[in-house]
Design an enzyme around this catalytic site. Structure first.
Site, PDB file in Angstrom:
ATOM      1  N   LYS A 169      27.274   6.109   3.108  1.00 63.39           N
ATOM      2  CA  LYS A 169      28.325   5.484   4.070  1.00 63.39           C
ATOM      3  C   LYS A 169      28.966   6.544   4.777  1.00 63.39           C
ATOM      4  O   LYS A 169      28.770   7.842   4.072  1.00 63.39           O
ATOM      5  CB  LYS A 169      29.130   4.771   2.965  1.00 63.39           C
ATOM      6  CG  LYS A 169      28.702   3.655   2.324  1.00 63.39           C
ATOM      7  CD  LYS A 169      29.447   2.881   1.309  1.00 63.39           C
ATOM      8  CE  LYS A 169      28.938   1.771   0.605  1.00 63.39           C
ATOM      9  NZ  LYS A 169      28.780   0.660   1.909  1.00 63.39           N
ATOM     10  N   ARG A 217      22.636  -6.676  -4.044  1.00 66.16           N
ATOM     11  CA  ARG A 217      21.697  -8.083  -4.195  1.00 66.16           C
ATOM     12  C   ARG A 217      20.476  -7.612  -5.141  1.00 66.16           C
ATOM     13  O   ARG A 217      19.985  -8.584  -5.675  1.00 66.16           O
ATOM     14  CB  ARG A 217      21.107  -8.553  -2.610  1.00 66.16           C
ATOM     15  CG  ARG A 217      20.277  -7.563  -2.040  1.00 66.16           C
ATOM     16  CD  ARG A 217      20.532  -7.783  -0.409  1.00 66.16           C
ATOM     17  NE  ARG A 217      21.867  -7.588   0.254  1.00 66.16           N
ATOM     18  CZ  ARG A 217      21.902  -7.758   1.504  1.00 66.16           C
ATOM     19  NH1 ARG A 217      20.928  -8.101   2.171  1.00 66.16           N
ATOM     20  NH2 ARG A 217      23.076  -7.549   1.871  1.00 66.16           N
TER      21      ARG A 217
END
Length: 507
Positions: free
Chosen positions: A279, A353
């Site tokens: 990120k 997820r």
């Protein structure tokens, strides 16, 4: 009645029910607007309307939400009248009262106590006032030096002025409010704790310790067990960190026969760098909040146990740090989720997820051995696309069962938490196809929140009612405090998960 806080919001104790008049030092009342006119809303307490309305008009009061005006009472030295905005006089709801009480409580940091005299005619409205006052009286101070003790502390005592005479009802409202405030504060504390102090291991130890004196069985599956038994999602995400991953399981079985059995599953990434899809540095500090879902499900389970609800709950918190190292999962790696499905990891930053997939399959397996599931709910700070679609105050709900979703949305209307139903379009499913595995972990960029929901749906049996809650934006407030919501961790979803269990008792 009133609440006595011995240590901020963390250790509230009920000190009694009083029917006599309370000494007023800081009096909180509402101000609403009816057409162009201001109206003072002081519940069962009478004050000099004419005098204070003239004063409010001089100060340009608008009665808008989050507006708080503090005026000195000329008849009482060292006393304040705190006017908190209620908006339209004809549209005052429990959530309006909750937010107004919270805004007033925040404005009174540095004061020892306050009397809240806000309008209410129902138990729901009285409960909302109590919740708002306590939720607004929150401050995270764990990592300040001793010098910072000079900082203004939140209210230590909240007095709620009411004419309710049903003692049993009042006691019930008190008990529930204290539990809700306590567990919301716990979630906020966990979210606000820096990742240097909150790892998968310490998360498990802390929560397990909280469950010791409760009818909750806490079990931690450590990394060796997860590796040996095929939890490829949790291991794949966590193997790049020096802090090993874990899976925490809380099991609450009520003393009486359980009316229903739910599983709550929460994403627990204690820090998310993005892994080998690193990120940007700007904003990465907020990624300590990526375990908000895990904190919410364990707190809701603790609350349900403390309230003795006849609902069996299994809470699952898959915990990992998503870090960069020579052991980190690479883009295009293939992992095997618990239960056997393979996933091509095209983007290591779509990691939530993956850990949820392991936990969803495990939760289903355990519940089926116990007699089945009436519903499974996963809670996650899952996608930036959620923030793009719904902003920072409204969370998303996706489902395979409209009846279950409707029940949850009813719970959110009671709790005051903002959720909005979103679809799971079948045409987006094809974008998750992989040439080298059963499924890829990312697909179509447009509608990314919905694609993430479709990915998780693959790991839930279609006959089990399932909800996916994406709380990415609302879980962590990076802007200004508002209502009862502080800067930092918010505790979103806790109140709705508790209310869902309460509603399920009668459905």
């Amino acid at each position: 009645f009133f609440f006595q806080a011995e240590d901020g919001i963390r250790d509230y104790k009920v000190t009694g029910v009083q029917t006599c008049a309370l000494p007023i030092y800081n009096l909180v009342v509402g101000v609403s607007k009816s057409g162009a006119d201001l109206r003072i809303e002081s519940g069962n307490l009478q004050i000099d309307q004419r005098f204070w309305l003239e004063a409010l008009e001089k100060y340009g009061a608008s009665a808008s939400f989050d507006e708080v005006i503090k005026l000195v009472d000329p008849k009482r030295s060292n006393s304040l009248i705190v006017f908190t905005g209620l908006g339209d006089a004809e549209k005052i709801t429990p959530e309006t009262l909750r937010r107004a009480a919270g805004a007033a409580a925040r404005s009174l940091f540095g004061s020892d106590s306050a009397d809240f005299a806000l309008p209410h005619k129902s138990a729901a409205e009285l409960s909302a006032i109590c919740e708002g006052a306590l939720l607004g009286s929150y401050l995270f101070m764990d990592f300040f030096s001793k010098v910072a003790n000079e900082k203004k502390q939140p209210l230590q005592k909240v007095n709620v002025v009411s004419r309710f005479t049903d003692t049993d009802l009042v006691k019930k409202i008190i008990k529930r409010t204290l539990v809700v405030a306590e567990q919301t504060a716990m979630v906020r504390n966990l979210i606000n704790t820096p990742p240097s102090h909150l790892t998968p291991e310490s998360f498990c130890k802390l929560v397990s310790e909280l469950c010791k004196d409760l009818p909750i069985k806490a079990q931690t599956y450590k990394s060796d067990y997860l590796l040996k038994n095929g939890y490829g999602g949790i291991i794949g995400v966590g193997k790049g960190s020096a802090n090993p991953p874990a899976l925490l399981h809380l099991s609450y079985q009520p003393k009486t026969k359980a009316v229903k059995r739910f599983a709550y599953v929460g994403k627990g990434i204690t820090f998310d760098t993005g892994g080998l899809a690193l990120k940007p540095a700007l904003g990465m500090e907020a990624m300590k909040s990526d375990m908000s879902g895990a904190a919410a499900v364990v707190a809701a389970t603790i609350a349900i146990a403390k309230l003795n609800l006849p609902i069996a709950i299994d809470a699952w918190a898959p915990l990992a740090e998503n870090m960069v190292s020579d052991n980190a999962t690479r883009p295009s790696d293939v992992i095997k989720i618990y239960g056997g499905k393979t996933v091509e990891v095209l983007n290591p930053d779509a990691e939530g997820r993956l850990v949820l997939a392991d936990a969803l399959v495990k939760a289903t397996e355990v519940a089926e051995k116990a007699g089945g599931l009436d519903g499974i709910v996963d809670v996650a700070t899952l996608t930036g696309a959620q923030v793009v679609a719904l902003g920072t105050r409204t969370s998303a709900v996706m489902t395979n069962n409209e009846d279950f979703s409707d029940l949850f949305l009813t719970a959110t209307k009671i709790s005051g938490e903002q959720f909005w139903p979103m679809p799971l379009p079948e045409e987006l499913r094809a974008s998750l196809d992989s040439p080298t595995a059963d499924i890829a972990n990312i697909g179509e960029r447009m509608g990314g929140m919905l694609v993430a929901g479709l990915f998780l749906k693959e790991f839930v049996k279609p006959e089990i009612p399932w909800l996916h809650l994406d709380i990415a934006g609302p879980a962590y407030n990076e802007k200004n405090a508002h209502g009862y919501t502080p800067v930092g961790g918010t505790g979103i979803a806790v109140r709705s998960l508790i209310t869902l269990a309460e509603l399920a008792v009668s459905h």
